[in-house]
Design a protein around this motif. Structure first.
Motif, PDB file in Angstrom:
ATOM      1  N   ILE A  37     -20.686  -9.976 -17.387  1.00 36.80           N
ATOM      2  CA  ILE A  37     -21.650  -8.944 -17.784  1.00 36.80           C
ATOM      3  C   ILE A  37     -20.942  -7.799 -18.509  1.00 36.80           C
ATOM      4  O   ILE A  37     -21.421  -7.291 -19.527  1.00 36.80           O
ATOM      5  CB  ILE A  37     -22.407  -8.426 -16.545  1.00 36.80           C
ATOM      6  CG1 ILE A  37     -23.357  -9.504 -16.021  1.00 36.80           C
ATOM      7  CG2 ILE A  37     -23.181  -7.153 -16.876  1.00 36.80           C
ATOM      8  CD1 ILE A  37     -24.060  -9.136 -14.739  1.00 36.80           C
ATOM      9  N   GLY A  38     -19.784  -7.426 -18.005  1.00 37.10           N
ATOM     10  CA  GLY A  38     -19.030  -6.356 -18.644  1.00 37.10           C
ATOM     11  C   GLY A  38     -18.563  -6.721 -20.037  1.00 37.10           C
ATOM     12  O   GLY A  38     -18.687  -5.926 -20.983  1.00 37.10           O
ATOM     13  N   PHE A  39     -18.029  -7.943 -20.192  1.00 38.75           N
ATOM     14  CA  PHE A  39     -17.464  -8.346 -21.475  1.00 38.75           C
ATOM     15  C   PHE A  39     -18.506  -8.805 -22.489  1.00 38.75           C
ATOM     16  O   PHE A  39     -18.262  -8.741 -23.694  1.00 38.75           O
ATOM     17  CB  PHE A  39     -16.432  -9.457 -21.263  1.00 38.75           C
ATOM     18  CG  PHE A  39     -15.142  -8.977 -20.687  1.00 38.75           C
ATOM     19  CD1 PHE A  39     -14.314  -8.130 -21.402  1.00 38.75           C
ATOM     20  CD2 PHE A  39     -14.740  -9.352 -19.404  1.00 38.75           C
ATOM     21  CE1 PHE A  39     -13.119  -7.677 -20.872  1.00 38.75           C
ATOM     22  CE2 PHE A  39     -13.555  -8.905 -18.863  1.00 38.75           C
ATOM     23  CZ  PHE A  39     -12.737  -8.054 -19.600  1.00 38.75           C
ATOM     24  N   SER A  40     -19.650  -9.282 -22.034  1.00 37.19           N
ATOM     25  CA  SER A  40     -20.657  -9.792 -22.969  1.00 37.19           C
ATOM     26  C   SER A  40     -21.734  -8.771 -23.305  1.00 37.19           C
ATOM     27  O   SER A  40     -22.372  -8.876 -24.351  1.00 37.19           O
ATOM     28  CB  SER A  40     -21.320 -11.051 -22.386  1.00 37.19           C
ATOM     29  OG  SER A  40     -22.030 -10.744 -21.199  1.00 37.19           O
ATOM     30  N   MET A  41     -21.923  -7.779 -22.439  1.00 34.02           N
ATOM     31  CA  MET A  41     -23.004  -6.816 -22.657  1.00 34.02           C
ATOM     32  C   MET A  41     -22.482  -5.400 -22.920  1.00 34.02           C
ATOM     33  O   MET A  41     -22.707  -4.828 -23.995  1.00 34.02           O
ATOM     34  CB  MET A  41     -23.936  -6.813 -21.442  1.00 34.02           C
ATOM     35  CG  MET A  41     -24.616  -8.142 -21.193  1.00 34.02           C
ATOM     36  SD  MET A  41     -25.781  -8.047 -19.801  1.00 34.02           S
ATOM     37  CE  MET A  41     -26.276  -9.752 -19.682  1.00 34.02           C
ATOM     38  N   PHE A  42     -21.800  -4.834 -21.936  1.00 33.37           N
ATOM     39  CA  PHE A  42     -21.430  -3.424 -22.042  1.00 33.37           C
ATOM     40  C   PHE A  42     -20.321  -3.173 -23.064  1.00 33.37           C
ATOM     41  O   PHE A  42     -20.385  -2.192 -23.816  1.00 33.37           O
ATOM     42  CB  PHE A  42     -21.042  -2.893 -20.663  1.00 33.37           C
ATOM     43  CG  PHE A  42     -22.172  -2.934 -19.679  1.00 33.37           C
ATOM     44  CD1 PHE A  42     -23.331  -2.211 -19.910  1.00 33.37           C
ATOM     45  CD2 PHE A  42     -22.104  -3.712 -18.535  1.00 33.37           C
ATOM     46  CE1 PHE A  42     -24.394  -2.249 -19.013  1.00 33.37           C
ATOM     47  CE2 PHE A  42     -23.153  -3.761 -17.641  1.00 33.37           C
ATOM     48  CZ  PHE A  42     -24.303  -3.024 -17.881  1.00 33.37           C
ATOM     49  N   MET A  43     -19.307  -4.029 -23.085  1.00 35.78           N
ATOM     50  CA  MET A  43     -18.225  -3.816 -24.050  1.00 35.78           C
ATOM     51  C   MET A  43     -18.692  -3.925 -25.498  1.00 35.78           C
ATOM     52  O   MET A  43     -18.402  -3.034 -26.311  1.00 35.78           O
ATOM     53  CB  MET A  43     -17.074  -4.804 -23.784  1.00 35.78           C
ATOM     54  CG  MET A  43     -15.873  -4.588 -24.700  1.00 35.78           C
ATOM     55  SD  MET A  43     -14.550  -5.803 -24.438  1.00 35.78           S
ATOM     56  CE  MET A  43     -15.311  -7.272 -25.173  1.00 35.78           C
ATOM     57  N   PRO A  44     -19.445  -4.975 -25.887  1.00 33.97           N
ATOM     58  CA  PRO A  44     -19.941  -5.031 -27.268  1.00 33.97           C
ATOM     59  C   PRO A  44     -20.859  -3.869 -27.619  1.00 33.97           C
ATOM     60  O   PRO A  44     -20.810  -3.353 -28.749  1.00 33.97           O
ATOM     61  CB  PRO A  44     -20.694  -6.365 -27.316  1.00 33.97           C
ATOM     62  CG  PRO A  44     -20.065  -7.187 -26.249  1.00 33.97           C
ATOM     63  CD  PRO A  44     -19.738  -6.217 -25.152  1.00 33.97           C
ATOM     64  N   LEU A  45     -21.716  -3.453 -26.670  1.00 28.09           N
ATOM     65  CA  LEU A  45     -22.612  -2.321 -26.935  1.00 28.09           C
ATOM     66  C   LEU A  45     -21.810  -1.047 -27.198  1.00 28.09           C
ATOM     67  O   LEU A  45     -22.100  -0.302 -28.151  1.00 28.09           O
ATOM     68  CB  LEU A  45     -23.546  -2.111 -25.737  1.00 28.09           C
ATOM     69  CG  LEU A  45     -24.519  -0.931 -25.844  1.00 28.09           C
ATOM     70  CD1 LEU A  45     -25.449  -1.105 -27.033  1.00 28.09           C
ATOM     71  CD2 LEU A  45     -25.316  -0.781 -24.548  1.00 28.09           C
ATOM     72  N   LEU A  46     -20.783  -0.816 -26.383  1.00 33.22           N
ATOM     73  CA  LEU A  46     -19.940   0.372 -26.560  1.00 33.22           C
ATOM     74  C   LEU A  46     -19.207   0.321 -27.889  1.00 33.22           C
ATOM     75  O   LEU A  46     -19.152   1.318 -28.626  1.00 33.22           O
ATOM     76  CB  LEU A  46     -18.948   0.474 -25.400  1.00 33.22           C
ATOM     77  CG  LEU A  46     -17.986   1.668 -25.422  1.00 33.22           C
ATOM     78  CD1 LEU A  46     -18.760   2.974 -25.377  1.00 33.22           C
ATOM     79  CD2 LEU A  46     -17.007   1.588 -24.260  1.00 33.22           C
ATOM     80  N   LEU A  47     -18.649  -0.838 -28.225  1.00 35.69           N
ATOM     81  CA  LEU A  47     -17.923  -0.971 -29.489  1.00 35.69           C
ATOM     82  C   LEU A  47     -18.852  -0.788 -30.691  1.00 35.69           C
ATOM     83  O   LEU A  47     -18.473  -0.165 -31.693  1.00 35.69           O
ATOM     84  CB  LEU A  47     -17.245  -2.342 -29.566  1.00 35.69           C
ATOM     85  CG  LEU A  47     -16.056  -2.572 -28.626  1.00 35.69           C
ATOM     86  CD1 LEU A  47     -15.562  -4.007 -28.729  1.00 35.69           C
ATOM     87  CD2 LEU A  47     -14.924  -1.598 -28.939  1.00 35.69           C
ATOM     88  N   LEU A  48     -20.072  -1.309 -30.585  1.00 34.38           N
ATOM     89  CA  LEU A  48     -21.028  -1.164 -31.691  1.00 34.38           C
ATOM     90  C   LEU A  48     -21.418   0.296 -31.884  1.00 34.38           C
ATOM     91  O   LEU A  48     -21.486   0.785 -33.020  1.00 34.38           O
ATOM     92  CB  LEU A  48     -22.271  -2.013 -31.430  1.00 34.38           C
ATOM     93  CG  LEU A  48     -23.371  -1.939 -32.493  1.00 34.38           C
ATOM     94  CD1 LEU A  48     -22.849  -2.415 -33.852  1.00 34.38           C
ATOM     95  CD2 LEU A  48     -24.592  -2.754 -32.081  1.00 34.38           C
ATOM     96  N   VAL A  49     -21.661   1.000 -30.784  1.00 39.42           N
ATOM     97  CA  VAL A  49     -22.025   2.420 -30.874  1.00 39.42           C
ATOM     98  C   VAL A  49     -20.893   3.222 -31.510  1.00 39.42           C
ATOM     99  O   VAL A  49     -21.117   4.051 -32.409  1.00 39.42           O
ATOM    100  CB  VAL A  49     -22.368   2.982 -29.475  1.00 39.42           C
ATOM    101  CG1 VAL A  49     -22.507   4.508 -29.526  1.00 39.42           C
ATOM    102  CG2 VAL A  49     -23.654   2.356 -28.963  1.00 39.42           C
ATOM    103  N   ILE A  50     -19.658   2.984 -31.077  1.00 42.12           N
ATOM    104  CA  ILE A  50     -18.505   3.700 -31.642  1.00 42.12           C
ATOM    105  C   ILE A  50     -18.342   3.362 -33.116  1.00 42.12           C
ATOM    106  O   ILE A  50     -18.083   4.247 -33.955  1.00 42.12           O
ATOM    107  CB  ILE A  50     -17.221   3.359 -30.857  1.00 42.12           C
ATOM    108  CG1 ILE A  50     -17.334   3.860 -29.416  1.00 42.12           C
ATOM    109  CG2 ILE A  50     -15.998   3.978 -31.533  1.00 42.12           C
ATOM    110  CD1 ILE A  50     -16.167   3.443 -28.539  1.00 42.12           C
ATOM    111  N   ALA A  51     -18.498   2.078 -33.463  1.00 40.65           N
ATOM    112  CA  ALA A  51     -18.362   1.658 -34.863  1.00 40.65           C
ATOM    113  C   ALA A  51     -19.413   2.325 -35.739  1.00 40.65           C
ATOM    114  O   ALA A  51     -19.120   2.753 -36.872  1.00 40.65           O
ATOM    115  CB  ALA A  51     -18.471   0.139 -34.959  1.00 40.65           C
TER     116      ALA A  51
END
Length: 369
Positions: A346-360
């Protein structure tokens, strides 16, 4: 016909769709009816499956949106652009470790199921070892070959599930599905949590993005790929409850397997349909384990900038994977092991990509930076 669609180093939209679907469809089909029935205690579990599936599809879209901003780049490469290289290295190492544990769990599950339904006199250790040898052989070649194998496996998988459903129509009783809409929201949400665990696996695109030749439709085909297991999960759950009832579904280890046992094909051509069903399902789990192991190798290779050969990684990781896979002493420990891996997922498939997308998006990082 576009020639690059069949290039050795690239895959197209079909491989993305089928690869995502095949990665998600795995052990969950066997256990999801039981876990959801335990949470909801009624046919209302279909609401949990739908809700959990829609949540995961949203995050799969987020992940696809992230990788589509960085064509031909993997997690380590685009995280280096979005944040910095040290953070990218740490995240990639953790992701590689998670995928390696995913392989361990898949191997152990295959061994347990095969011993229960196919090879009851063969030690679990031997079954696991033989399955792992085949998986090692699969990942010794190019990554694109593994992705293209899904195009061969998926029609067979869909056919065997649909055949299972069709052959159980005669046993379906509408009265066993009643009553409707009486489950509380707390039970519905608990069932959704179990459903989310069964939808993990699409995070392989964080590294397979480097092989996709068309990124503009990645979001569309990722969502389509996630929709396939959602529909299958709903269909299987409804039929398990309709054939056996909620109480039986709650207390049966693999309810879907029991559906296969009830199949009777006229003429005695298949006296034990469940053996055919599980043979096909072992192929599915082989595909899942192969992709997970392949992504593990790609992740470690990206950290070391490909200075270490692929076979070297396989040589050092394989004994460790086998030891971890055989560490759980019983089914209960294996289940706990799988649950913790799901939380990592859940952390690697949901929260990490969401955080990276927001920062990008906030920093305006895209493509080659």
């Amino acid at each position: 016909m576009k020639s690059f669609e069949y290039g050795d180093s690239e895959v197209g939209r079909k491989e993305v769709l089928v690869g995502v679907a095949n990665m998600v469809i795995g052990f969950g089909v066997l256990t999801l009816p039981r876990t959801v029935a335990n949470a909801t205690h009624s046919i209302d579990g279909w609401i949990s499956i739908s809700l959990g599936g829609l949540i995961v599809i949203f995050f799969a879209g987020v992940l696809a949106k992230l990788i589509s901003r960085f064509p031909k780049k993997n997690l380590h490469e685009f995280t280096s652009l979005i944040i910095n290289k040290p953070i990218a290295t740490i995240l990639t190492f953790l992701f590689a470790s998670y995928m390696m544990l995913f392989v361990c769990y898949e191997m152990r599950v295959v061994a347990e199921i095969s011993k229960l339904y196919l090879f009851d006199r063969t030690p679990t250790e031997v079954i696991c070892f033989v399955f792992f040898l085949v998986t090692i052989y699969a990942v010794s070649g190019p990554s694109t070959v593994i992705l293209r194998l899904n195009l061969l496996f998926m029609p067979i998988i869909l056919f065997i599930i649909l055949l299972l459903i069709v052959m159980n129509i005669g046993f379906f009783e509408f009265k066993t599905t009643k009553p409707f809409f009486h489950t509380g929201w707390s039970e519905i949400l608990r069932g959704s949590k179990e459903t989310i665990f069964s939808f993990l696996g699409f995070e392989i695109l964080l590294f397979y993005n480097a092989f996709i030749n068309e990124t503009k439709n990645t979001v569309k085909f990722t969502i389509m790929g996630m929709a396939i297991p959602l529909l299958l999960y709903l269909l299987v759950f409804v039929f398990v409850v309709g054939v056996f009832g909620v109480e039986v579904a709650e207390n049966t280890l693999y309810p879907t397997a029991e559906l296969a046992k009830r199949v009777e094909i006229p003429g005695g051509f298949f006296e034990r349909f469940e053996s055919v069903f599980f043979t096909i399902w072992v192929v599915t789990l082989f595909s899942t384990a192969s992709m997970a192991f392949d992504v593990t190798l790609l992740a470690f290779a990206s950290i070391f900038l490909k200075k270490i050969k692929r076979m070297t990684f396989i040589f050092f990781l394989s004994p460790l994977i086998y030891i971890i896979a055989m560490s759980p002493q019983n089914f209960a420990e294996t289940s706990i092991f799988g649950e913790w891996i799901s939380y990592l997922g859940i952390g690697f498939s949901m929260f990490m990509p969401l955080l990276l997308l927001v920062i990008a998006m906030m920093r305006g990082v895209k493509g080659n930076g």
